[in-house]
Design a protein around this motif. Structure first.
Motif, mmCIF file in Angstrom:
data_model
loop_
_atom_site.group_PDB
_atom_site.id
_atom_site.type_symbol
_atom_site.label_atom_id
_atom_site.label_comp_id
_atom_site.label_asym_id
_atom_site.label_seq_id
_atom_site.Cartn_x
_atom_site.Cartn_y
_atom_site.Cartn_z
ATOM 1 N N ALA A 14 42.532 25.500 -28.942
ATOM 2 C CA ALA A 14 43.058 24.753 -30.079
ATOM 3 C C ALA A 14 44.155 25.546 -30.773
ATOM 4 C CB ALA A 14 41.926 24.426 -31.052
ATOM 5 N N GLY B 274 41.953 15.121 -22.486
ATOM 6 C CA GLY B 274 41.877 15.526 -23.891
ATOM 7 C C GLY B 274 43.124 16.291 -24.305
ATOM 8 N N LEU C 73 33.513 13.200 -26.579
ATOM 9 C CA LEU C 73 32.727 13.721 -27.689
ATOM 10 C C LEU C 73 32.587 12.627 -28.743
ATOM 11 C CD1 LEU C 73 31.448 16.367 -28.607
ATOM 12 C CD2 LEU C 73 33.571 16.866 -29.810
ATOM 13 N N SER D 169 42.632 18.327 -35.196
ATOM 14 C CA SER D 169 42.644 19.776 -35.054
ATOM 15 C C SER D 169 43.131 20.536 -36.285
ATOM 16 C CB SER D 169 43.476 20.151 -33.832
ATOM 17 O OG SER D 169 44.747 19.571 -33.970
ATOM 18 N N VAL E 35 37.434 27.150 -26.062
ATOM 19 C CA VAL E 35 37.925 25.959 -26.767
ATOM 20 C C VAL E 35 38.576 26.260 -28.107
ATOM 21 C CG1 VAL E 35 36.667 24.050 -25.760
ATOM 22 C CG2 VAL E 35 35.528 25.501 -27.432
ATOM 23 N N GLY F 17 42.632 12.579 -30.794
ATOM 24 C CA GLY F 17 43.967 13.151 -30.679
ATOM 25 C C GLY F 17 44.310 14.139 -31.775
ATOM 26 N N ARG F 18 45.527 14.068 -32.227
ATOM 27 C CA ARG F 18 46.075 15.122 -33.055
ATOM 28 C C ARG F 18 45.410 15.319 -34.397
ATOM 29 N NH1 ARG F 18 52.529 15.488 -31.925
ATOM 30 N NH2 ARG F 18 52.219 15.779 -29.724
ATOM 31 N N ALA G 22 37.762 21.819 -32.307
ATOM 32 C CA ALA G 22 38.629 22.363 -31.256
ATOM 33 C C ALA G 22 38.592 21.522 -29.996
ATOM 34 C CB ALA G 22 38.222 23.791 -30.936
ATOM 35 N N ALA G 23 37.495 20.796 -29.778
ATOM 36 C CA ALA G 23 37.383 20.023 -28.553
ATOM 37 C C ALA G 23 38.404 18.903 -28.577
ATOM 38 C CB ALA G 23 35.976 19.447 -28.442
ATOM 39 N N PRO G 24 39.348 18.892 -27.640
ATOM 40 C CA PRO G 24 40.302 17.802 -27.641
ATOM 41 C C PRO G 24 39.584 16.526 -27.231
ATOM 42 C CG PRO G 24 40.730 19.272 -25.794
ATOM 43 C CD PRO G 24 39.497 19.767 -26.485
ATOM 44 N N SER G 25 39.931 15.439 -27.863
ATOM 45 C CA SER G 25 39.255 14.202 -27.542
ATOM 46 C C SER G 25 40.297 13.117 -27.367
ATOM 47 C CB SER G 25 38.290 13.850 -28.672
ATOM 48 O OG SER G 25 38.077 12.462 -28.670
ATOM 49 N N ALA G 26 40.179 12.399 -26.283
ATOM 50 C CA ALA G 26 41.195 11.404 -25.954
ATOM 51 C C ALA G 26 41.346 10.367 -27.065
ATOM 52 C CB ALA G 26 40.862 10.724 -24.639
ATOM 53 N N GLU G 27 40.270 10.099 -27.807
ATOM 54 C CA GLU G 27 40.392 9.072 -28.846
ATOM 55 C C GLU G 27 41.002 9.601 -30.133
ATOM 56 O OE1 GLU G 27 36.362 8.243 -27.949
ATOM 57 O OE2 GLU G 27 37.617 8.164 -26.201
ATOM 58 N N ALA H 207 31.285 18.039 -25.118
ATOM 59 C CA ALA H 207 31.146 16.658 -24.666
ATOM 60 C C ALA H 207 30.180 16.582 -23.478
ATOM 61 C CB ALA H 207 32.510 16.090 -24.291
ATOM 62 N N MET I 210 33.568 21.612 -32.629
ATOM 63 C CA MET I 210 33.816 20.167 -32.579
ATOM 64 C C MET I 210 35.290 19.867 -32.842
ATOM 65 S SD MET I 210 30.480 18.753 -34.539
ATOM 66 C CE MET I 210 28.903 18.654 -33.686
ATOM 67 N N ALA J 222 45.982 13.889 -24.783
ATOM 68 C CA ALA J 222 45.944 13.197 -26.072
ATOM 69 C C ALA J 222 46.409 14.124 -27.184
ATOM 70 C CB ALA J 222 44.539 12.695 -26.360
ATOM 71 N N GLU J 223 46.056 15.392 -27.055
ATOM 72 C CA GLU J 223 46.373 16.379 -28.085
ATOM 73 C C GLU J 223 47.865 16.721 -28.125
ATOM 74 O OE1 GLU J 223 43.971 19.493 -30.344
ATOM 75 O OE2 GLU J 223 43.551 17.535 -29.569
#
Lengths: 325, 336
Positions: free
Chosen positions: B191, B216, B261, A259, B187, A255-256, A248-253, A207, A246, B219-220
């Motif tokens: 995960a 992040g 991202l 992954s 990263v 989410g779950r 693996a990168a956690p993203s606030a939007e 990001a 991509m 959220a996860e």
């Protein structure tokens, strides 16, 4: 302005084996451009940065900056051109001399390279303090009197005071708190715009790279596996390793849901890497061909190159990417 | 869901020798069975001190001045050290940030897992070994039989963190406190660890307190979120609600200053704008502003904020914030 061709950095081990830290990397950076290199630890991104600065000696390859070949230059010649390329390191705590006052630390490159009349140097230091958002009075303080974010501002001031054309930033924000990261990223962005700088920006954070860079290379085990301009890479990535970063990168939007595509295993060792594709051992799409035959970085569209035998044939596991194809 | 761990109005102080400073000032948190509570904030906000208070591991010179920490019916603030020792690693355990430094370098993986089991569960060598093996399988370490004999330096960072998790889970604790468990990891490995924690949580119904500065990760992982700033809990609520409509300017500020991202079409169209910034930094201990502690860094601060400590505003059944001027629900989406 910077052209790197077939850069290799190998380290011999006492056991006779060789660490292939950087193994044949080529790229070029134009004026005002930020070239990002992303990858995990051990991918060789920091070694690439150090080789560009000649802090480690390249084993092979050419590094041409503004007409000079840095890869073969001797120490004296290197010192004369150092002003044009500077570096910002990851850890602002260990990259400042604790016994040197902040003003002296920023002034030191000018003194060492004999830039400007001695009387003018202090003025340049003062202006640089302002440019990075520090009060000029802070020149009298020692590094321990600054916070982490302020220390990174000092490091940036020291790198920029010689008015370089290229600044190599090696994870410049990853040691900082989130709120401070944003301050430093905005500062780097602003300085680039004002001074028409080129950056080589090393990071593990996709990001951050997307935010700062105009072009991005994804590095795995000493090699580039995918290179593209930023919009193309994040819209239409084609390498399974890029996808995994991509995902693996956690993203606030997102989410779950995102992954589901998770790599197994750790990055393998760069000591005597496997003969075929270096990612084959962790790649869910790998075939016998991948394990036997090494894929070359080949051009898919203008400015988008991928090192995968099946680039363009695989369906991306991320719905957003599948949509944009 | 039943509360497993309740922290009520916790106050922690540090005695520097010349002055006594407030570190935590009335922090209240509830951790429920099978759920994850994320505790969020910058360094110096009191996240780790909250965790260490709960574990009874506060450093020298720090002490709990008031409040309750209820594990079930038991108040950990009142119990004797022997009792705490019996609970630590057994009913509640902790995963630290640095798997490199928190494992013992001269003991094998087997010894380090078996040690916990032998101490708390009255198991002998062979049984403890069996449990160690089972735990390594549970944390998905490849060829666990051979890894039992490995020393920490022979393992990668991700593997070490798995071993830490295996140790933490060995006695099937009711509560796990994970203090930035993935900050030192790559990263792709992060995960894996998050997925592992979620799977294990589903199987065992353990409550997890996840300390993090990464929205992040929130959220996860999180079901509930508590945001700490300068020793106070300034916003708390269900994760989905809080992330969608953060009420406190500090929460929305934290979200706005994390680059997001953008993938697929969003990567082609989104405009390049600057990141949101929270100016300044967390005030050091002993220099917390008297009224709203965030006011000096807050774009929305008014005279009232500098003069009078804010009161709790209730935004939903479980969603509350400590602010005179919380975001309206619709303007809450962070600009970034």
């Amino acid at each position: 302005m910077l052209t790197v061709e077939n850069l290799k950095v190998h380290f011999p081990l006492s056991s006779g084996a060789t660490v292939h830290a950087v193994d044949g990397v080529s790229f070029s950076v134009r004026e005002g451009e930020s070239f990002g290199i992303v990858g995990e630890s051990g991918s060789g991104k920091s070694t690439t940065a150090k080789a560009l600065m000649r802090l480690v000696d390249p084993t092979e390859g050419r590094i041409e900056l503004l007409g000079n070949d840095l890869a073969t230059m001797d120490a004296g010649a290197l010192r004369r051109v150092r002003a044009q390329f500077q570096m910002v390191f990851q850890d602002p705590f260990s990259s400042l001399n604790p016994r040197m006052r902040a003003g002296a630390a920023v002034r030191e490159p000018l003194d060492l390279m004999g830039i400007g009349a001695p009387a003018d140097r202090e003025k340049r230091v003062e202006a640089m303090f302002r440019a990075v958002g520090l009060h000029p009075d802070a020149r009298r303080l020692f590094p321990h009197q600054f916070s982490g974010g302020q220390r990174q501002r000092l490091c940036i001031a020291r790198a920029m005071v010689t008015e370089p054309r290229l600044v190599v930033c090696d994870e410049p924000v990853s040691a900082l708190d989130v709120a401070i990261q944003a301050q430093i990223l905005n500062l780097l962005h602003g300085l680039q715009r004002d001074k028409r700088l080129a950056y080589v920006f090393i990071s593990h954070d996709l990001a951050v790279v997307q935010h700062i860079c105009t072009r991005v290379a994804v590095m795995y085990l000493g090699e580039f596996v995918e290179v593209a301009d930023t919009a193309t890479l994040f819209a239409r990535a084609k390498h399974p390793y890029t996808w995994s970063l991509m995902a693996a990168a956690p993203s606030a939007e997102t989410g779950r849901a995102q992954s589901d595509y998770v790599l197994t295993g750790d990055p393998p060792s760069p000591v005597d890497p496997p003969p075929g594709c270096r990612f084959a051992g962790r790649c869910p799409f790998a075939t016998d061909r991948c394990r036997a035959e090494k894929p070359v970085l080949r051009s898919m569209t203008q400015g988008h190159a991928v090192a995968c035998h099946y680039a363009g044939e695989l369906t991306p596991p991320l719905p957003e990417l599948a949509e944009a194809v | 869901m039943d509360p497993v761990l309740q922290i009520k109005d916790l106050k922690v102080e540090v005695d520097t020798g010349t002055a006594v400073h407030s570190v935590l000032d009335g922090v209240t948190l509830t951790l429920r069975r099978g759920q994850t509570l994320a505790v969020v904030g910058e360094s110096g906000c009191g996240k780790s001190m909250t965790a260490l208070s709960a574990m009874g591991l506060l450093p020298d010179r720090f002490r709990i001045a008031a409040g309750q920490i209820l594990l079930g019916e038991e108040d950990l603030v009142q119990v004797r050290p022997q009792r705490l020792r019996a609970l630590r690693g057994n009913a509640m355990s902790m995963i630290f940030q640095e798997p490199m430094t928190s494992l013992n370098p001269v003991l094998t993986v087997e010894r380090q897992i078996a040690e916990v089991v032998e101490l708390h569960q009255d198991k002998t060598g062979a049984q403890a070994r069996e449990i160690a093996l089972e735990m390594l399988r549970a944390v998905q370490i490849p060829s666990p039989e051979t890894r039992l004999a490995a020393y920490p330096h022979e393992l990668s960072g991700g593997m070490r963190q798995r071993v830490m998790i295996a140790i933490a889970l060995a006695c099937r604790p009711r509560v796990i406190i994970a203090d930035e468990p993935t900050t030192a990891l790559d990263v792709t490995v992060q995960a894996q660890i998050f997925r592992l924690l979620r799977e294990l949580q589903m199987q065992t119904d353990t409550a997890i307190m996840l300390i993090t500065h990464d929205m992040g990760a929130v959220a996860e992982m999180a079901d509930e979120v508590a945001v700490l700033y300068a020793g106070k809990c300034i916003e708390a609520g269900p994760a989905a609600q809080l992330l969608a409509a953060p009420a406190h300017p500090y929460t929305s500020g934290l979200m706005a200053c994390t680059p997001k991202l953008r993938l697929g079409r969003a990567a082609l169209t989104a405009p390049a704008r600057g990141l949101g910034e929270i100016p300044g930094m967390v005030p050091p201990l002993g220099q917390f502003p008297p009224a709203c502690r965030f006011a000096p860094r807050c774009a929305r601060a008014t005279e009232k904020c500098h003069a009078t400590p804010p009161e709790t505003v209730r935004l939903g059944p479980d969603h509350e914030t400590l602010c005179w001027h919380p975001n309206e629900a619709r303007e809450a989406a962070p600009a970034c």
